[in-house]
Structures are given as structure tokens and as C-alpha cells.
Design an enzyme around this catalytic site. Structure first.
Site, PDB file in Angstrom:
ATOM      1  N   ARG A   1       0.825  -1.210   0.000  1.00  0.00           N
ATOM      2  CA  ARG A   1       0.000   0.000   0.000  1.00  0.00           C
ATOM      3  C   ARG A   1       0.865   1.269   0.000  1.00  0.00           C
ATOM      4  O   ARG A   1       0.574   2.235   0.686  1.00  0.00           O
ATOM      5  CB  ARG A   1      -0.985  -0.027   1.170  1.00  0.00           C
ATOM      6  CG  ARG A   1      -2.122  -1.005   0.920  1.00  0.00           C
ATOM      7  CD  ARG A   1      -3.176  -0.919   1.996  1.00  0.00           C
ATOM      8  NE  ARG A   1      -2.679  -1.392   3.262  1.00  0.00           N
ATOM      9  CZ  ARG A   1      -3.211  -1.081   4.444  1.00  0.00           C
ATOM     10  NH1 ARG A   1      -4.242  -0.288   4.500  1.00  0.00           N
ATOM     11  NH2 ARG A   1      -2.708  -1.574   5.550  1.00  0.00           N
TER      12      ARG A   1
ATOM     13  N   LYS B   1     -19.873   5.197  -7.576  1.00  0.00           N
ATOM     14  CA  LYS B   1     -19.259   3.932  -7.971  1.00  0.00           C
ATOM     15  C   LYS B   1     -18.980   3.902  -9.464  1.00  0.00           C
ATOM     16  O   LYS B   1     -19.770   4.383 -10.272  1.00  0.00           O
ATOM     17  CB  LYS B   1     -20.151   2.755  -7.581  1.00  0.00           C
ATOM     18  CG  LYS B   1     -20.273   2.676  -6.074  1.00  0.00           C
ATOM     19  CD  LYS B   1     -20.030   1.316  -5.509  1.00  0.00           C
ATOM     20  CE  LYS B   1     -20.012   1.452  -3.999  1.00  0.00           C
ATOM     21  NZ  LYS B   1     -19.833   0.204  -3.291  1.00  0.00           N
TER      22      LYS B   1
ATOM     23  N   ILE C   1     -30.466   3.222  11.741  1.00  0.00           N
ATOM     24  CA  ILE C   1     -30.175   2.198  10.731  1.00  0.00           C
ATOM     25  C   ILE C   1     -29.281   1.087  11.284  1.00  0.00           C
ATOM     26  O   ILE C   1     -29.128   0.041  10.665  1.00  0.00           O
ATOM     27  CB  ILE C   1     -29.558   2.851   9.475  1.00  0.00           C
ATOM     28  CG1 ILE C   1     -30.450   3.993   8.974  1.00  0.00           C
ATOM     29  CG2 ILE C   1     -29.355   1.854   8.352  1.00  0.00           C
ATOM     30  CD1 ILE C   1     -31.900   3.611   8.710  1.00  0.00           C
TER      31      ILE C   1
ATOM     32  N   SER D   1     -25.684   1.157  13.001  1.00  0.00           N
ATOM     33  CA  SER D   1     -24.408   1.464  13.662  1.00  0.00           C
ATOM     34  C   SER D   1     -24.484   2.809  14.367  1.00  0.00           C
ATOM     35  O   SER D   1     -25.226   3.706  13.959  1.00  0.00           O
ATOM     36  CB  SER D   1     -23.278   1.459  12.636  1.00  0.00           C
ATOM     37  OG  SER D   1     -23.522   2.415  11.641  1.00  0.00           O
TER      38      SER D   1
ATOM     39  N   GLU E   1     -23.732  -2.159  16.696  1.00  0.00           N
ATOM     40  CA  GLU E   1     -22.723  -2.760  15.801  1.00  0.00           C
ATOM     41  C   GLU E   1     -21.274  -2.461  16.194  1.00  0.00           C
ATOM     42  O   GLU E   1     -20.386  -2.425  15.332  1.00  0.00           O
ATOM     43  CB  GLU E   1     -22.979  -2.332  14.340  1.00  0.00           C
ATOM     44  CG  GLU E   1     -24.355  -2.731  13.823  1.00  0.00           C
ATOM     45  CD  GLU E   1     -24.624  -2.338  12.368  1.00  0.00           C
ATOM     46  OE1 GLU E   1     -23.675  -2.194  11.592  1.00  0.00           O
ATOM     47  OE2 GLU E   1     -25.815  -2.178  12.020  1.00  0.00           O
TER      48      GLU E   1
ATOM     49  N   TRP F   1     -19.500  -7.397  -2.196  1.00  0.00           N
ATOM     50  CA  TRP F   1     -18.282  -6.848  -1.608  1.00  0.00           C
ATOM     51  C   TRP F   1     -17.255  -7.915  -1.290  1.00  0.00           C
ATOM     52  O   TRP F   1     -16.356  -7.717  -0.477  1.00  0.00           O
ATOM     53  CB  TRP F   1     -18.639  -5.987  -0.380  1.00  0.00           C
ATOM     54  CG  TRP F   1     -19.469  -4.786  -0.769  1.00  0.00           C
ATOM     55  CD1 TRP F   1     -19.674  -4.320  -2.042  1.00  0.00           C
ATOM     56  CD2 TRP F   1     -20.206  -3.907   0.093  1.00  0.00           C
ATOM     57  NE1 TRP F   1     -20.487  -3.209  -2.024  1.00  0.00           N
ATOM     58  CE2 TRP F   1     -20.827  -2.928  -0.730  1.00  0.00           C
ATOM     59  CE3 TRP F   1     -20.396  -3.844   1.471  1.00  0.00           C
ATOM     60  CZ2 TRP F   1     -21.628  -1.911  -0.210  1.00  0.00           C
ATOM     61  CZ3 TRP F   1     -21.195  -2.823   1.998  1.00  0.00           C
ATOM     62  CH2 TRP F   1     -21.799  -1.868   1.163  1.00  0.00           C
TER      63      TRP F   1
ATOM     64  N   GLU G   1     -25.917  -1.559  -7.048  1.00  0.00           N
ATOM     65  CA  GLU G   1     -24.611  -1.535  -7.723  1.00  0.00           C
ATOM     66  C   GLU G   1     -24.236  -2.886  -8.315  1.00  0.00           C
ATOM     67  O   GLU G   1     -23.445  -2.955  -9.252  1.00  0.00           O
ATOM     68  CB  GLU G   1     -23.519  -1.083  -6.756  1.00  0.00           C
ATOM     69  CG  GLU G   1     -23.059  -2.212  -5.855  1.00  0.00           C
ATOM     70  CD  GLU G   1     -22.085  -1.763  -4.778  1.00  0.00           C
ATOM     71  OE1 GLU G   1     -22.369  -0.769  -4.102  1.00  0.00           O
ATOM     72  OE2 GLU G   1     -21.052  -2.415  -4.633  1.00  0.00           O
TER      73      GLU G   1
ATOM     74  N   CYS H   1     -28.987   1.700   0.275  1.00  0.00           N
ATOM     75  CA  CYS H   1     -28.443   3.048   0.080  1.00  0.00           C
ATOM     76  C   CYS H   1     -27.620   3.101  -1.197  1.00  0.00           C
ATOM     77  O   CYS H   1     -27.639   2.178  -1.987  1.00  0.00           O
ATOM     78  CB  CYS H   1     -27.664   3.522   1.285  1.00  0.00           C
ATOM     79  SG  CYS H   1     -26.387   2.425   1.864  1.00  0.00           S
TER      80      CYS H   1
ATOM     81  N   HIS I   1     -24.314  11.876   5.870  1.00  0.00           N
ATOM     82  CA  HIS I   1     -22.999  12.064   5.244  1.00  0.00           C
ATOM     83  C   HIS I   1     -22.423  13.427   5.565  1.00  0.00           C
ATOM     84  O   HIS I   1     -21.283  13.721   5.242  1.00  0.00           O
ATOM     85  CB  HIS I   1     -23.101  11.827   3.742  1.00  0.00           C
ATOM     86  CG  HIS I   1     -23.565  10.434   3.446  1.00  0.00           C
ATOM     87  ND1 HIS I   1     -24.901  10.139   3.263  1.00  0.00           N
ATOM     88  CD2 HIS I   1     -22.892   9.269   3.389  1.00  0.00           C
ATOM     89  CE1 HIS I   1     -25.014   8.832   3.079  1.00  0.00           C
ATOM     90  NE2 HIS I   1     -23.824   8.285   3.148  1.00  0.00           N
TER      91      HIS I   1
HETATM   92  N1  GLN Z   1     -26.680  -1.410   9.369  1.00  0.00           N
HETATM   93  C1  GLN Z   1     -25.598  -0.782   8.688  1.00  0.00           C
HETATM   94  C2  GLN Z   1     -25.106   0.416   9.498  1.00  0.00           C
HETATM   95  O1  GLN Z   1     -25.883   1.043  10.117  1.00  0.00           O
HETATM   96  C3  GLN Z   1     -25.987  -0.328   7.300  1.00  0.00           C
HETATM   97  C4  GLN Z   1     -24.802   0.232   6.563  1.00  0.00           C
HETATM   98  C5  GLN Z   1     -25.049   0.606   5.118  1.00  0.00           C
HETATM   99  O2  GLN Z   1     -26.130   0.910   4.718  1.00  0.00           O
HETATM  100  N2  GLN Z   1     -24.045   0.646   4.303  1.00  0.00           N
HETATM  101  O3  GLN Z   1     -23.949   0.754   9.495  1.00  0.00           O
HETATM  102 ZN    ZN Z   2     -26.994   2.945   4.167  1.00  0.00          ZN
END
Ligand code: GLN
Ligand code: ZN
Length: 716
Positions: free
Chosen positions: A15, A99, A397, A399, A450, A527, A571, A608, A659
Site C-alpha cells: 500500500r 461507484k 439504521i 451502527s 454494531e 463486496w 450496484e 443506500c 454524510h
Molecule cells: N446497518 C448498517 C449500518 O448502520 C448499514 C450500513 C449501510 O447501509 N451501508 O452501518
Molecule cells: Zn446505508
């Protein structure tokens, strides 16, 4: 038979790319020193290419991203120095990232909305500079069509005008060169007649420079090969791995005798060893159409890690793999064997990772396994009394902030600095704190946070059988950021519960429902590097069955809500719309299989990174009860698409764009909800952020969620 390769991973075996650039960001290196180091990296790439292949590009190295580099070259952005340059890549006013085709690489999207008309002009002929410095290789360019097609902010009807103006700049670049390597992956998209006509005009002009053009396409087949043949180019690169239709077309219309066919036969997007015997069969057939033939990689090699050296995976698995270095060897071997006429043995798959009972379960799945026993509206009647949620329920959602402390604890555990018991206790503390925090805020459906998960795919990859993780298998994700995709090599199964401890513990602390939290099969596949010896649908169903067992264990532990995240569902969709039905068929079925458990369990999903409107029809076939979606980038569009379709499910349109570090006000979120309620029935609406909170900090998280709960209370 010639050999040709491109896209070798700029990240470097250790890297280096990341280290060089991040040193500059930290102020530990000057601009000149940084460029010297990047040139050093380019020099090493050349040395690797030279060892194995005849033809390769020079100038692939970039200070961040090739699309952005191109944008600077053609005068779309004019940073005065490297500091200003990085300001545009990652500063406050950075370009949007998205992406790259259907890969997991993110590029910076050039934006022309500030322009009234195309104003391209050549800043520096950087590719010539590289060529002059190293004296070898084919100067590398992203083609004008791909560059423009992937940009934004100009009226669609002015595409041709922009392209012809851009072509003037490329003309100037090519005039100074004798030969070039031009990548046009956007040629594999489904293009309109006028786009194809614009391509023709552009390349007819470039052909007049006299530079020998090697035009490389990849990721799928080109639908307009006949026109492509007429362009004044010296060589055409086609992908025979991800675009098998290229071969069908050549069988029908042949290949021009005066051009070099650069045959992409070594997969640049996956890590499996090449099946030499089937590649040679194709090569042989191609040689009948194209007397000038080169063998090459199919798709740039930066989608795979640098080298297998240093990995200590099981020998049977190592035996199946080829990373970038090994793929260069394969390209050379293919050419040698073609020339010598040697016939390699058919690639034999060892049985490592096979699981007969998993295979049998998938083979015996019936339609009923994909269909819930009770339809949506009846499920709702059963679920509601059990959950006892208010109107406009609030949730998150999954985390919560992954602070330095969280990352350190996980790393300490991994490296053996703390023992398992200490680590588990610490996770429990975090969960208990978070449950209290959410209750205090007044959220309705709680999560465990999480904290134990580094990454939503890696976490499950490590727990499932049939999936391996690597030590050093980094690939570039965006900028200097890398990640290590797991390798799905065998039949996937769940040796033991994966998340029950944490979720059940969280639920034991509260009377409010806690959501079980899982990553769905499509995202795990998207992924990772997935096996290709069985159809992807089967891989997805295997993962689906393993996740289904996990949900059944949730149910036994008294969990009433389960969320299955599928952020990658858009994606992973094929580039051509004609291939969508087959893909969405298995993608949707894998979700329905995963969640086909007790109908009393309320099933959520989260999606998302997508233009939701494009896929709403397909999503509606996923039989969940509640969906939460990211809306920051397409809120208006989303509402329009809900107007057009009968969408009977419950929806949480993100009201807080996570974001951004800004704390959304009550008034702002209320406005978002009010607008949405014009289209979506109030009884179906949930109030939540638009994605996980792991990248946020605590102070803004607390302030934002407080406002969010206030919005719900007011609007009820
Ligand atoms: N459950 C995941 C989080 O909250 C969802 C992450 C995502 O949408 N990429 O981090
Ligand atoms: Zn998301």
C-alpha cells in the site's frame, strides 16, 4: 501472439500509494517529493509489466483518481498546486464520489454545472510527460466518451457539443504522441444511436492525428462492434470474460484484418486461476478471424490484490487463486502455449470447501421457500399488537459512532492485547450504554450499535464457513482507501450463531423492541470475491439459508424485528438493462428466502447508494414489512417514483443526511416529512436517519437524534 496488460494495482504490494499520499496530507512530504515517489511507483509498475508482457500503458499512476486526473488535464478544474488538488478530492467542496460502473471502486464525478458552454482546454499533456520520462509504454488516457458519459451537470441534449469540444483537447494530446492506450469502458453501456454517431465523429477526428490508438473496452460486450471496426484505431480491446457476447458477434461479423485484436481472457475482476484450456480454445477461434492477436487481461487488474505472496491461506485454496502478479504470468503463459501448441489439462477443481448437505438444501429448495406463508397486510395485523409502536415510529439504521476507542478495543482484541472475556465485557458495556442512551432520547425501535463489527461484510465473512479472509489482499476502494474483500470459495454455512449474543443481550435490557441486524446475501457477494464455478444465484441462496437460521435463532431469543441490509443491491445490477430481470430475480429471491421465517417477525431492509427510482419495481418484490432508504442525493426523485407505483409497505425515508456533520434542525426534518406525507400514507411512515451513524461523532449524533424524535412527537 503478443501480450498486453493494463490496470496493474497502483496501490502497490505494501500500500505504498496510500503511504506516499497520506504523508503529503500530514505535511510530512513536499509536493515535489510526493511526485518523485509516485513516479517511483510508476517505474515499478513498468518493471512488472515489462517482465511479463509486450504492451502496456504508462501514466496510469495518479495522485488520487484517474477520472479526476483527466478532469484536470482537460481544464475542467484548475488546482494551482497539490494542496488545492486534494482540496477538490476530499476537502469541504470536494467533488461527489460515485461507484465506477458496477465495481466497488469510487471515482470523483466531474461536474460541469458551472459552465454555460464547454470550455475544455489542455492544461498539461501529463501522459506525454510520463512517456518522455520513462521512454516506454503506451501513454494512458481515459477516453473522451467515457469521461463525459460519467460526468454530470450538463444538459443531456448537449452531449455531442461537449464531446466534440473535448475531442479538440484530446486531438492536441494525441498530436504529440505516436501511440496511445485509450480506455473506453463506457462503450459497453447501452448507447443511443446519437451517442454512437458522436463517438464516430470524435474518433474520426482523433484518427487524423496519426497516433496509433489502442482502444480498450471492458466490463461487458460492445453492442456496436460493426461501427467500432470502422473507427481509425490500430487495436481494439474486448472483454471475453464479462462480455461473452463479443465472441458471438465476432462469429457473425468477423474482425478487421488490419487491426490488432486485444483479447481480454484473464479476469481482472476476480481472483480465480485462469482456465487455460478454455481460454486457449477461444484464442484459437479468435485467431481464425484476427491474424493480429494479443492476449490480455479482461478488465483492469486493480480490482484484484497485488500478489499471493505472503498469504497463508489453506494450500487447496491457494492453488485456485491468481492475484495481479499471477495474472500477468497467466497472460504470458497463454501466449506461449498458443505459440507452442501445448495443450494444458482442463482445470481441475479440488473438493476443498464442498459441503454436501448445503448443496442438497439448495438443490431441494421449492417455490414455497421463497414465499411467505402470510401476505403483507395480514402480517401487519399480527405484528402491530406485539410491537405496540406509535404513529410515525422512530429508529436508526444500526451502527453508532465508531470512535477511536471502539476501533482500538477491536484491534487490541485481534492482536491478542486483551482476552476474549475482557473484550466481550467491553462490548456489553457499550451496548448497555447505547440502550440507555436511546431510551433516554425516546426512540421507539432500538439497535445494539454494531460496535463489534469492523465492516458489515467482513464480520459475517469471518463467521461463515466457505468464506476466507486474506492478510494482505487489499484493493483500492477510492482515493487512498483500500479494503480486503473476503473470498467466497466453498459452500457457505453457519457453524454457529453469529450475532445472537449481542442482540439478545441488548433486548434483555429494554422493553422496547431491538432490531436484529444482518447483512444480506447480495451485499455479501457484491463486496467479496465470489466463486464462479456455480451460478451466483446458488451462492446467494446458500448465504440466504445461513442467515435464515440466524433469524430463527433471533425469534427463539424473543427478538421481534430483524433488519437485513442490502445496500449493494443496485450496484451489483448488470450494466445492461436487458440483463436486469435475471439478476433481480435471484437477488430478490435470495432476500425472500433469507427472511422467510415466522411471519410475526417484522422484517426491515435498508438500501443506500442508489437512485431508488430506478429499482423501485424490483424492490417492491422483496417481501419486507419496512424499508429505510438513503435519500440525501435523490429525495425529489424518490417521491416521484412512489407516486407512480402502488407501494403498500412501510417506509422510512431518511430525514437526516448522515454524510454531513451538520445537525439537522427540527424545522428542516419536519419539512422533509411533510413533503413525503403528501405521497406516502402517514400510517406507513417511519422517521429515521438515512444511513448508519458509524462515521459520525457523538455530539452531533445526540443533537440530531434529539431533533429527530421531536419531529416525530410534533407530527403525531
Ligand atoms: N446497518 C448498517 C449500518 O448502520 C448499514 C450500513 C449501510 O447501509 N451501508 O452501518
Ligand atoms: Zn446505508
Amino acid at each position: 501472439m503478443q501480450t498486453y496488460a493494463y490496470g496493474y494495482p497502483r496501490l502497490g504490494p505494501n500500500r505504498e500509494f496510500k503511504k506516499i499520499i497520506e504523508a503529503f496530507w500530514k505535511g510530512a512530504a513536499t509536493e515535489a517529493a510526493t511526485w518523485e515517489q509516485l513516479n517511483g511507483l510508476q517505474e515499478k509498475m513498468i518493471a512488472v509489466y515489462e517482465k511479463h508482457v509486450d504492451l502496456f500503458p504508462v501514466g496510469e499512476i495518479t495522485a488520487y483518481d484517474p477520472m479526476f486526473e483527466t478532469a484536470v488535464t482537460v481544464g475542467a478544474y484548475r488546482p494551482a498546486n497539490l494542496t488545492e488538488y486534494y482540496e477538490l478530492c476530499r476537502g469541504k467542496n470536494a467533488l461527489e464520489m460515485t461507484k465506477w460502473f458496477n465495481t466497488n471502486y469510487h471515482y470523483l464525478v466531474p461536474d460541469f454545472s458551472q459552465w454555460n458552454e464547454p470550455a475544455f482546454s489542455l492544461t498539461t499533456n501529463r501522459t506525454k510527460r510520463f512517456f518522455d520520462r520513462f521512454g516506454k509504454g503506451l501513454p494512458h488516457l481515459i477516453g473522451p466518451f467515457t469521461f463525459l458519459k460519467l460526468s454530470k451537470g450538463r444538459e443531456p441534449e448537449r452531449f455531442d457539443e461537449y464531446l466534440q469540444s473535448l475531442t479538440v483537447v484530446y486531438h492536441e494530446i494525441l498530436t504529440a504522441l505516436q501511440a496511445v492506450h485509450i480506455e473506453e469502458p463506457a462503450f459497453v453501456l447501452e448507447l443511443t444511436d446519437s451517442e454512437i454517431a458522436a463517438i464516430r465523429r470524435s474518433y474520426e477526428s482523433l484518427g487524423q492525428t496519426g497516433a496509433k490508438i489502442h482502444l480498450i473496452t471492458y466490463y461487458d460486450a460492445v453492442d456496436f462492434l460493426e461501427t467500432l471496426y470502422e473507427l481509425p484505431v490500430a487495436g481494439i480491446g474486448l472483454d471475453f470474460v464479462h462480455g461473452p457476447a463479443n465472441l458471438d458477434t465476432i462469429r457473425q461479423i468477423g474482425f478487421p484484418k488490419d487491426k490488432l485484436l486485444i483479447a481480454g481472457l484473464v479476469d481482472g475482476r476476480n481472483i480465480w486461476k485462469n482456465d487455460m484450456s478454455s481460454s486457449l480454445t477461444i484464442l484459437k477461434e479468435l485467431s481464425g478471424y484476427a491474424p493480429n492477436l494479443a492476449v490480455s487481461n479482461a478488465g483492469p487488474l486493480y480490482h484484484v490484490p497485488v500478489t499471493l505472496k505472503g498469504e497463508d491461506l489453506p494450500a487447496e485454496l491457494m492453488d485456485r487463486l491468481a492475484f495481479a502478479d499471477e495474472k500477468l504470468v497467466e497472460i504470458k503463459q497463454l501466449a506461449d502455449r498458443f505459440t507452442s501448441g501445448a495443450i494444458p489439462a482442463v482445470l481441475q477443481q479440488n473438493a476443498f470447501g464442498a459441503n454436501a448437505s448445503v448443496q442438497k438444501r439448495v438443490a431441494t429448495l421449492e417455490d414455497n421457500d421463497f414465499i411467505k406463508s402470510i401476505p403483507l397486510h395480514q402480517r401487519r395485523k399480527r405484528q402491530e399488537p406485539k410491537l405496540d409502536l406509535p404513529l410515525l415510529p422512530t429508529t436508526t439504521i444500526g451502527s453508532f459512532p465508531q470512535t477511536a476507542e471502539v476501533r482500538k478495543q477491536r484491534a487490541d482484541f485481534r492482536n491478542g492485547r486483551i482476552d476474549e472475556q475482557t473484550y466481550r465485557n467491553w462490548i456489553r458495556h457499550k451496548i448497555a450504554d447505547l440502550i440507555a442512551f436511546q431510551e433516554n432520547l425516546g426512540l421507539d425501535v432500538l439497535v445494539h450499535g454494531e460496535f463489534e463489527r469492523t465492516d458489515m461484510v467482513e464480520f459475517f465473512a469471518e463467521k461463515l464457513d466457505g468464506i476466507a479472509t486474506t492478510k494482505n489482499g487489499w484493493i483500492i476502494s477510492y482515493g487512498t482507501r483500500g479494503y480486503r474483500p473476503p473470498i467466497i470459495y466453498g459452500d457457505v454455512s453457519r457453524p454457529e450463531p453469529m450475532t445472537i449474543d449481542e442482540i439478545a443481550y441488548a433486548q434483555s435490557l429494554t422493553r422496547k423492541p431491538v432490531k436484529g441486524m444482518l447483512t444480506g446475501p447480495v451485499t455479501i457477494i457484491a463486496w467479496s470475491f465470489a466463486r464462479n464455478d456455480i451460478p451466483l444465484s446458488e451462492v446467494a441462496y446458500q448465504i440466504g439459508l445461513a442467515l435464515q437460521e440466524e433469524i430463527r435463532d433471533y425469534e427463539k431469543a424473543g427478538i421481534r424485528i430483524v433488519q437485513v441490509d442490502e445496500p449493494a443491491i443496485r450496484e451489483k445490477a448488470p450494466l445492461k438493462r436487458k440483463d436486469w430481470p435475471a439478476y433481480f430475480n435471484w437477488a430478490v429471491r435470495s432476500f425472500n428466502l433469507t427472511t422467510n421465517t415466522d411471519p410475526n417477525t417484522q422484517i426491515h431492509t435498508h438500501i443506500c447508494y442508489s437512485e431508488f427510482g430506478e429499482i423501485i419495481e424490483q424492490i417492491n418484490h422483496m417481501d419486507f414489512d419496512v424499508i429505510s432508504i438513503e435519500t440525501a442525493r435523490s429525495r425529489g426523485d424518490i417521491l416521484v417514483s412512489f407516486e407512480k407505483i402502488d407501494f403498500p409497505r412501510q417506509i422510512g425515508l431518511g430525514v437526516w443526511d448522515i454524510h454531513s456533520p451538520a445537525v439537522p434542525t427540527v424545522a428542516h426534518m419536519q419539512e422533509v416529512v411533510e413533503r413525503a406525507l403528501k405521497v406516502i400514507p402517514k400510517a406507513n411512515f417511519w422517521i429515521n436517519p438515512d444511513c448508519g451513524l458509524k462515521t459520525r461523532d457523538w455530539p452531533e449524533t445526540e443533537a440530531s437524534l434529539r431533533n429527530l424524535v421531536r419531529v416525530a412527537q410534533t407530527m403525531r
